[in-house]
Write a protein that holds these residues in place. Structure first.
Motif, short mmCIF file in Angstrom:
data_model
loop_
_atom_site.label_atom_id
_atom_site.label_comp_id
_atom_site.label_asym_id
_atom_site.label_seq_id
_atom_site.Cartn_x
_atom_site.Cartn_y
_atom_site.Cartn_z
N TRP A 306 -30.98 -42.88 -36.54
CA TRP A 306 -31.16 -43.00 -34.99
C TRP A 306 -30.23 -44.29 -34.71
CZ3 TRP A 306 -34.31 -39.99 -31.87
CH2 TRP A 306 -35.30 -39.11 -32.46
N CYS A 307 -30.05 -44.43 -33.56
CA CYS A 307 -29.15 -45.61 -33.26
C CYS A 307 -30.04 -46.31 -32.02
CB CYS A 307 -27.71 -45.23 -33.00
SG CYS A 307 -26.79 -46.82 -32.62
N THR A 308 -30.23 -47.44 -32.07
CA THR A 308 -30.71 -48.02 -30.79
C THR A 308 -29.70 -48.33 -29.38
OG1 THR A 308 -30.41 -50.02 -31.29
CG2 THR A 308 -32.55 -49.48 -31.83
N ALA A 309 -30.01 -48.09 -28.51
CA ALA A 309 -29.21 -48.21 -27.29
C ALA A 309 -29.86 -49.05 -26.19
CB ALA A 309 -28.65 -47.04 -26.83
N PHE A 310 -29.06 -49.47 -25.15
CA PHE A 310 -29.41 -50.51 -24.35
C PHE A 310 -28.63 -50.66 -23.12
CE2 PHE A 310 -27.04 -53.01 -26.54
CZ PHE A 310 -26.49 -54.08 -25.97
N TYR A 311 -29.34 -51.00 -21.82
CA TYR A 311 -28.48 -51.17 -20.59
C TYR A 311 -27.54 -52.52 -20.94
CZ TYR A 311 -27.03 -52.74 -16.11
OH TYR A 311 -26.11 -53.05 -14.96
N ASN A 312 -26.35 -51.93 -20.61
CA ASN A 312 -25.15 -53.15 -20.60
C ASN A 312 -24.17 -52.55 -19.33
OD1 ASN A 312 -23.29 -55.12 -21.00
ND2 ASN A 312 -22.85 -54.80 -23.04
N GLY A 313 -24.07 -52.83 -18.47
CA GLY A 313 -23.25 -52.86 -17.20
C GLY A 313 -23.12 -53.79 -16.13
N ASN A 314 -22.41 -53.59 -15.33
CA ASN A 314 -22.00 -54.58 -14.00
C ASN A 314 -22.71 -53.62 -12.87
OD1 ASN A 314 -20.49 -56.09 -15.75
ND2 ASN A 314 -18.76 -55.52 -14.87
N VAL A 315 -23.23 -52.78 -13.02
CA VAL A 315 -23.71 -51.99 -11.98
C VAL A 315 -25.10 -51.37 -12.81
CG1 VAL A 315 -21.61 -51.43 -10.59
CG2 VAL A 315 -22.42 -49.75 -12.23
N PRO A 316 -25.98 -51.02 -11.92
CA PRO A 316 -27.27 -50.12 -12.36
C PRO A 316 -26.86 -48.55 -12.99
CG PRO A 316 -27.62 -50.97 -10.06
CD PRO A 316 -26.10 -51.16 -10.52
#
Length: 376
Positions: A306-316
């Motif tokens: 598996w790979c972890t992922a997360f929110y990374n952005g300039n907008v929602p």
């Protein structure tokens, strides 16, 4: 319907949603084919470690506990003063290493904050800098944790109060909360996004800075040699979040970059390259998955990746509908919700010994139209 009956009906509805949500998560876990929203809460750079005790341990770049900004600004993007100027909000990142554990990657138990910056090496060496700095300005970035010979090891980086003051922290036997010692000392300074790798012969390596690598002396008593750079044969691996895994007979070097090769434009992706030795030379950069930047590749109890992922952005977060063909190059965008998502990976050792790695969820599996690198 009276208020009591309404409350009972609403409670039953919530229970129905909860049970069905858990069933959907369990099915996705068993099928190993879709991304799973594993845990809520503001986090970046989530790192998951499977210990011999049967628990998964989670840490990452997090706010201080009970920071009201977590609820007020759930998509806080700032990490430093420049981001505050751009986005109008200060960084939510705190100076405490926070840890959770789980037996199934679904239900997480909070273990508290076993380490804080004021207990670290640099606080002991430069106490005045900490005395002159407000604790709400202390930040722990991209921590990782390991359990080695009965001792917990934490590595992380921080922008202050001591500039470039990364730490490698070793705890007493099986005690996450110390006492602590810092055998690497000054050798950890200016080691951005440090990560550890243990080779088959027992040698530990420190990686940092996308990507330098050096062996570590026995007992983590400092670097054993001058660092060298390890890069793919055709370009740099990325700009942060580098780590190494041994798969088959190959060393797999992971790194993170934006799809456009421009900072905070496009999708935040994970890439890899392979070599016969941990120090290289490495082959060309290959694609792991979209929206997986600074994720942790890890194996579950069944040996699946598996790979972890997360929110990374300039907008929602943007909608998944049509995402595979949508160009995101205008600004930093992601489909990941705030929290920790885990994405299944297909990992194969090919007939020639080379390694194939790719996200299995279709919304993560392929480069988008904004990807500047052409993959073969």
């Amino acid at each position: 319907m009276n208020l009591l009956n309404r409350a009972m009906a609403f409670g039953a509805f919530l229970l129905f949603l909860s049970c069905n949500g858990q069933t959907a998560k369990q099915k996705a876990y068993e099928d190993h084919d879709k991304a799973i929203y594993s845990k809520d809460g503001w986090i970046r750079d989530p790192y998951i470690f499977l210990d011999e005790d049967g628990h998964y341990y989670l840490t990452g770049t997090t706010p201080a506990p009970k920071d009201p900004k977590e609820g007020e600004e759930p998509y806080n993007t700032g990490l430093d003063k420049s981001n505050e100027e751009i986005y109008g909000t200060p960084s939510i990142v705190g100076g405490k290493l926070r840890v959770w554990r789980s037996q199934d990657l679904m239900d997480w138990e909070y273990l508290g904050e076993p380490f804080t910056l004021d207990k670290g090496y640099w606080a002991k060496k430069f106490p005045k800098k900490f005395e002159e700095s407000s604790p709400d300005k202390w930040k722990i970035w991209a921590p990782e944790l390991y359990h080695v010979n009965g001792k917990w090891i934490y590595v992380h980086t921080t922008p202050g109060p001591v500039q470039g003051g990364a730490n490698l922290v070793i705890t007493a036997d099986n005690e996450m909360s110390g006492p602590f010692n810092f055998p690497m000392g000054d050798d950890m300074k200016f080691k951005h996004d440090p990560s550890l790798f243990k080779d088959d012969d027992g040698t530990w390596y420190l990686l940092w800075g996308n990507t330098k690598i050096a062996p570590i002396k026995p007992g983590f008593q400092g670097l054993a040699a001058e660092p060298i750079r390890i890069d793919p044969s055709d370009r740099v691996i990325g700009h942060e979040g580098a780590t190494v895994r041994k798969i088959g007979d190959k060393y797999v070097h992971f790194g993170t970059a934006w799809s456009t090769d421009e900072m905070r434009k496009g999708s935040y992706n994970l890439y890899y390259c392979t070599a016969d030795k941990v120090t290289g030379p490495y082959g060309p950069r290959q694609f792991v998955g979209r929206f997986l930047g600074h994720g942790t590749p890890f194996q579950d109890k069944e040996g699946r990746w598996w790979c972890t992922a997360f929110y990374n952005g300039n907008v929602p977060p943007v909608s998944r509908e049509g995402i595979q063909n949508r160009n995101l190059g205008e600004t930093a965008q992601t489909i990941n919700e705030q929290g920790t998502t885990i994405v299944p990976l297909e990992v194969k050792v090919l007939e020639d010994g080379e390694i194939y790695i790719r996200a299995k969820d279709p919304d993560y599996a392929n480069p988008g139209p904004d990807e500047v690198q052409q993959f073969h």
